[in-house]
Design a protein around this motif. Structure first.
Motif, mmCIF file in Angstrom:
data_model
loop_
_atom_site.group_PDB
_atom_site.id
_atom_site.type_symbol
_atom_site.label_atom_id
_atom_site.label_comp_id
_atom_site.label_asym_id
_atom_site.label_seq_id
_atom_site.Cartn_x
_atom_site.Cartn_y
_atom_site.Cartn_z
ATOM 1 N N ASP A 64 53.846 1.372 -16.145
ATOM 2 C CA ASP A 64 55.141 0.835 -16.566
ATOM 3 C C ASP A 64 55.865 0.203 -15.371
ATOM 4 O O ASP A 64 55.932 0.781 -14.295
ATOM 5 C CB ASP A 64 55.982 1.971 -17.164
ATOM 6 C CG ASP A 64 57.219 1.451 -17.882
ATOM 7 O OD1 ASP A 64 57.194 0.299 -18.354
ATOM 8 O OD2 ASP A 64 58.212 2.195 -17.961
ATOM 9 N N GLY A 65 56.374 -0.994 -15.572
ATOM 10 C CA GLY A 65 57.157 -1.663 -14.536
ATOM 11 C C GLY A 65 56.350 -2.367 -13.468
ATOM 12 O O GLY A 65 56.923 -2.936 -12.541
ATOM 13 N N LYS A 66 55.025 -2.369 -13.568
ATOM 14 C CA LYS A 66 54.202 -3.048 -12.572
ATOM 15 C C LYS A 66 53.950 -4.485 -13.021
ATOM 16 O O LYS A 66 53.396 -4.720 -14.100
ATOM 17 C CB LYS A 66 52.879 -2.324 -12.367
ATOM 18 C CG LYS A 66 52.004 -2.975 -11.282
ATOM 19 C CD LYS A 66 50.758 -2.154 -10.996
ATOM 20 C CE LYS A 66 49.923 -2.815 -9.902
ATOM 21 N NZ LYS A 66 48.719 -2.018 -9.567
ATOM 22 N N PHE A 67 54.350 -5.435 -12.181
ATOM 23 C CA PHE A 67 54.190 -6.857 -12.482
ATOM 24 C C PHE A 67 53.511 -7.559 -11.316
ATOM 25 O O PHE A 67 53.535 -7.098 -10.178
ATOM 26 C CB PHE A 67 55.553 -7.518 -12.739
ATOM 27 C CG PHE A 67 56.174 -7.144 -14.060
ATOM 28 C CD1 PHE A 67 56.030 -7.960 -15.166
ATOM 29 C CD2 PHE A 67 56.891 -5.964 -14.192
ATOM 30 C CE1 PHE A 67 56.595 -7.618 -16.387
ATOM 31 C CE2 PHE A 67 57.459 -5.602 -15.405
ATOM 32 C CZ PHE A 67 57.316 -6.433 -16.505
ATOM 33 N N LYS A 72 53.108 -9.364 -16.395
ATOM 34 C CA LYS A 72 52.845 -7.926 -16.437
ATOM 35 C C LYS A 72 51.412 -7.624 -15.998
ATOM 36 O O LYS A 72 50.467 -8.238 -16.461
ATOM 37 C CB LYS A 72 53.068 -7.402 -17.862
ATOM 38 C CG LYS A 72 52.806 -5.914 -18.023
ATOM 39 C CD LYS A 72 53.886 -5.082 -17.340
ATOM 40 C CE LYS A 72 53.569 -3.584 -17.444
ATOM 41 N NZ LYS A 72 52.478 -3.175 -16.544
#
Length: 350
Positions: A64-67, A72
């Motif tokens: 979650d939240g890794k881009f 994404k």
């Protein structure tokens, strides 16, 4: 015996799909796995996530939240939006060289964590080629276009007896697939070996197959016959701790009927949990059914009970009991009382 299906898979697969994937994992090997030399060669587009992820171990994860600078981060193969036939690509594709040429029995097309960006449908084509496929390659459809579900394992059975070298995974019109498994049986050309050559008849790439084990709590039964030495303790066959004298055991079907003239038992990385001793047995049989003690009376000694040591490759030549004129189709490795073995090699002549 503990099935090699993790909790997440059990939660997603029910009924016929669970039975089929269990059957494929028990009776077949993943011909496309990067561990046996499978390789993604080319694709139409992998803008968001690289095609190499398709063949990696596990089911793919989500952070979650890794881009990235493209969007994404996703653990799979993901193309950009194609906008359909009139404005872009009609569909996306990825060409994969199988690590083991073989007859394909089924596919696991896993869209794990691709919830809003999974493809609508998929198909798979295959070819036989000694060179890297190109525009002149003739592809044959072995899985016709079929709908897939998002964030799911999509299991398909294949009835085709041709041995293939490459597959092309197609997704319509675009999207993401986390993992791609190609379950099948190795097709070995014995003319590729020199007359009289000692061959590892248990080796997965030569057609050896781990059929049944007493326990594989910590790691998979197929690790025992994989290429190379184990990379860590998880890359072997390891059982849980027994509270009785044992043994634990693994039955391996040899690639073909042959003699047994040299054996290697490798405890690489197993330093505090290697077995104390082992035996090796063999038999000749036309049946692969060893459930509930079937065929137990047929086992014959190959190596008597012998001491093992930590983190060591053990070579056995003179310890082999049968003459090299004796032939076997199956072997059983018994470990006392339990523990972990990284690799087993069984060298003989066809």
């Amino acid at each position: 015996m503990m099935l090699d299906i993790d909790t997440q898979e059990q939660n997603k697969l029910t009924g016929a799909s669970l039975a089929l994937v269990t059957q494929l994992k028990t009776n077949c090997v993943d011909l496309a796995s990067e561990r046996v030399g499978g390789e993604t060669l080319s694709c139409s587009d992998d803008f968001f996530a690289g095609m190499e992820n398709l063949l990696k171990p596990g089911r793919g994860i989500f952070i979650d939240g890794k881009f990235t600078d493209r969007g994404k981060w996703m653990d799979g193969w993901e193309s950009r939006r194609s906008y359909g036939r009139d404005n872009g690509r009609e569909f996306d594709w990825c060409i994969i060289r199988l690590g083991i040429k073989g007859v394909i029995r089924g596919f696991d097309i896993d869209t794990n964590y691709f919830r809003g960006n999974a493809p609508q449908t998929v198909s798979v084509e295959a070819c036989v080629s000694d060179v890297q496929p190109n525009e002149d390659t003739v592809w044959q459809t072995i899985l016709t276009e079929v709908a897939v579900n998002a964030h799911s394992q999509n299991i398909f059975e294949i009835n085709n007896n041709t041995a293939w070298t490459h597959v092309r995974l197609n997704m319509f019109p675009d999207g993401g697939i986390a993992r791609f498994r190609v379950y099948g049986e190795a097709d070995v050309n014995w003319k590729d070996f020199v007359d009289g050559e000692l061959i590892d008849l248990a080796y997965i790439k030569n057609g050896g197959k781990a059929l049944l084990v007493s326990d594989m709590f910590f790691s998979d039964k197929n690790n025992l016959i994989m290429p190379g030495r184990g990379k860590d303790m998880g890359d072997g066959w390891e059982t849980k701790r027994r509270r009785d004298p044992g043994p634990d055991w693994s039955i391996v079907k040899l690639a073909t009927k042959g003699s047994i003239e040299k054996v290697i038992v490798d405890t690489c990385h197993f330093k505090g949990n290697f077995p104390d001793t082992f035996t090796l047995e063999g038999m000749v049989t036309d049946s692969d059914d060893f459930t509930d003690g079937k065929q137990a009376e047929k086992w014959q000694p190959i190596i008597a009970k012998t001491k093992l040591y930590a983190h060591r490759e053990h070579l056995f030549l003179n310890e082999i009991i049968p003459e090299n004129t004796k032939k076997f189709t199956h072997v059983r490795l018994n470990i006392f009382p339990d523990g972990g073995i990284s690799r087993m090699r069984v060298f003989g002549k066809v």
